[in-house]
Enzyme design. Structure first.
Site, mmCIF file in Angstrom:
data_model
loop_
_atom_site.group_PDB
_atom_site.id
_atom_site.type_symbol
_atom_site.label_atom_id
_atom_site.label_comp_id
_atom_site.label_asym_id
_atom_site.label_seq_id
_atom_site.Cartn_x
_atom_site.Cartn_y
_atom_site.Cartn_z
ATOM 1 N N ASN A 8 -29.440 20.482 26.283
ATOM 2 C CA ASN A 8 -29.699 19.085 25.939
ATOM 3 C C ASN A 8 -28.852 18.240 26.876
ATOM 4 O OD1 ASN A 8 -29.915 16.554 24.846
ATOM 5 N ND2 ASN A 8 -28.992 17.069 22.867
ATOM 6 N N TRP A 9 -29.502 17.672 27.877
ATOM 7 C CA TRP A 9 -28.745 16.933 28.895
ATOM 8 C C TRP A 9 -28.279 15.566 28.376
ATOM 9 C CZ3 TRP A 9 -31.893 17.740 34.151
ATOM 10 C CH2 TRP A 9 -31.923 19.108 34.450
ATOM 11 N N LYS A 10 -28.781 15.170 27.232
ATOM 12 C CA LYS A 10 -28.440 13.860 26.645
ATOM 13 C C LYS A 10 -28.656 12.745 27.683
ATOM 14 C CE LYS A 10 -25.498 16.182 23.316
ATOM 15 N NZ LYS A 10 -24.360 16.128 22.419
ATOM 16 N N HIS A 96 -31.585 14.938 16.117
ATOM 17 C CA HIS A 96 -30.219 15.170 16.592
ATOM 18 C C HIS A 96 -29.272 14.204 15.874
ATOM 19 C CE1 HIS A 96 -26.737 15.530 19.173
ATOM 20 N NE2 HIS A 96 -27.271 16.652 19.622
ATOM 21 N N GLU A 98 -26.944 12.516 16.915
ATOM 22 C CA GLU A 98 -26.700 11.260 17.636
ATOM 23 C C GLU A 98 -27.823 10.261 17.367
ATOM 24 O OE1 GLU A 98 -26.038 13.160 21.401
ATOM 25 O OE2 GLU A 98 -24.133 13.942 20.625
ATOM 26 N N GLU A 166 -26.282 22.225 13.997
ATOM 27 C CA GLU A 166 -25.229 21.593 14.792
ATOM 28 C C GLU A 166 -24.283 20.850 13.861
ATOM 29 O OE1 GLU A 166 -26.711 21.003 19.133
ATOM 30 O OE2 GLU A 166 -27.063 19.169 18.010
ATOM 31 N N GLY A 172 -19.430 18.006 21.038
ATOM 32 C CA GLY A 172 -18.682 17.286 22.067
ATOM 33 C C GLY A 172 -17.202 17.161 21.769
ATOM 34 N N SER A 210 -20.257 22.503 21.034
ATOM 35 C CA SER A 210 -19.183 23.020 21.905
ATOM 36 C C SER A 210 -19.369 24.485 22.280
ATOM 37 C CB SER A 210 -17.807 22.791 21.258
ATOM 38 O OG SER A 210 -17.578 21.408 21.066
ATOM 39 N N GLY A 231 -24.944 21.127 24.881
ATOM 40 C CA GLY A 231 -24.819 19.784 25.423
ATOM 41 C C GLY A 231 -24.036 19.812 26.725
ATOM 42 N N GLY A 232 -22.756 19.486 26.641
ATOM 43 C CA GLY A 232 -21.905 19.349 27.832
ATOM 44 C C GLY A 232 -22.023 20.505 28.822
HETATM 45 P P1 13P Z 1 -21.915 19.892 23.066
HETATM 46 O O1 13P Z 1 -22.340 21.253 23.552
HETATM 47 O O2 13P Z 1 -21.520 18.969 24.178
HETATM 48 O O3 13P Z 1 -20.895 19.992 21.974
HETATM 49 O O4 13P Z 1 -23.208 19.212 22.419
HETATM 50 C C1 13P Z 1 -23.929 19.931 21.485
HETATM 51 C C2 13P Z 1 -25.173 19.196 21.223
HETATM 52 O O5 13P Z 1 -25.170 18.134 20.633
HETATM 53 C C3 13P Z 1 -26.443 19.778 21.708
HETATM 54 O O6 13P Z 1 -27.525 19.112 21.191
#
Ligand code: 13P
Length: 247
Positions: A8-10, A96, A98, A166, A172, A210, A231-232
């Site tokens: 997930n590149w956000k 998600h 977010e 999640e 994050g 994470s 994510g990251g």
């Molecule tokens: P991180 O891997 O940066 O914690 O993000 C997880 C995430 O929200 C994937 O959708």
């Protein structure tokens, strides 16, 4: 079951960075094609980069990070499932945390979006998870059960739906849920899916929060962890593929 390694590149990266990232991921897979026996790959770039990423896909599938529940029409700023299909997306991330947090998306909206996505042939990755406060109060199972109950549309099957657990406090933050926390929640989710759906034992359940190369092996070793939503670490080809290697 093959593990699904989902990035997930956000809201990250310009066009050049998005191109370089998908090229690097594809190049690493091309050097080690055996990994495709163990893992399926999907990357979910921001909408504006979907076209350029699509042009570079070889062994990776593409997804979006959101969609509209409505068909094409006068909905300024929205993106329909038909548009996502047309540009080559196979997946869409929905619910998600977010989006639940910053856009106040409710379970009912997520279910409506999922219904529209499935109708267009997209596979949804539906995110569920509790906040830190909810976990401290011991309410994580109730929260996740309610999210599963309300944000999944009719007609869910292993072919059109993936669940991602999640925990919000692990996204994050560098804090990962412990293998025991993950084991307990994934078993709980599996139980709910099996109780409700004929193929509930085959619906993939991803862990997200994470995930990195250094913790991926212990996470993937947990029963009912069928992949990761990253994510990251999905923004660096080495880390993304390092996580896949752990699978
Ligand atoms: P991180 O891997 O940066 O914690 O993000 C997880 C995430 O929200 C994937 O959708």
């Amino acid at each position: 079951m093959k593990k699904l390694i989902a990035g997930n590149w956000k809201m990250n990266g310009n066009a050049a960075e998005a191109s370089a990232l998908i090229e690097a991921v594809e190049a690493k897979i091309a050097k080690d094609m055996d990994i495709l026996d163990k893992c399926d790959f999907v990357v979910c770039p921001p909408f504006v980069h979907l076209g350029l990423v699509r042009a570079k896909l070889e062994n990776v599938a593409m997804g979006a990070q959101n969609c509209s529940q409505r068909g094409n029409g006068a909905f300024t700023g929205d993106i329909s499932c038909a548009m996502l299909r047309d540009i080559g997306a196979r997946y869409v991330i929905l619910g998600h945390s977010e989006r639940r947090q910053y856009h106040k998306e409710k379970d009912e909206t997520i279910a409506a979006k999922a219904q529209a996505a499935n109708a267009e042939g997209l596979i949804t990755i539906i995110c569920v998870g509790e906040t830190e406060e909810e976990r401290e109060a011991g309410k994580q199972n109730d929260i996740v059960a309610a999210q599963l109950e309300k944000s999944l549309p009719d007609g869910v099957s292993e072919d059109n739906t993936v669940i991602a657990y999640e925990p919000v406090w692990a996204i994050g933050t560098g804090k990962t849920a412990t293998p025991d926390d993950i084991r307990a929640m994934h078993a709980f989710i599996r139980g709910k899916l099996v109780a409700k759906y004929d193929d509930g034992d085959k619906i993939r359940i991803l862990y997200g929060g994470s995930v990195k190369p250094s913790n991926a092996a212990e996470i993937f070793a947990v029963e009912h962890v069928d992949g990761a939503l990253i994510g990251g670490a999905s923004l660096k080809a080495d880390d993304f593929m390092g996580i896949a290697a752990a699978a």
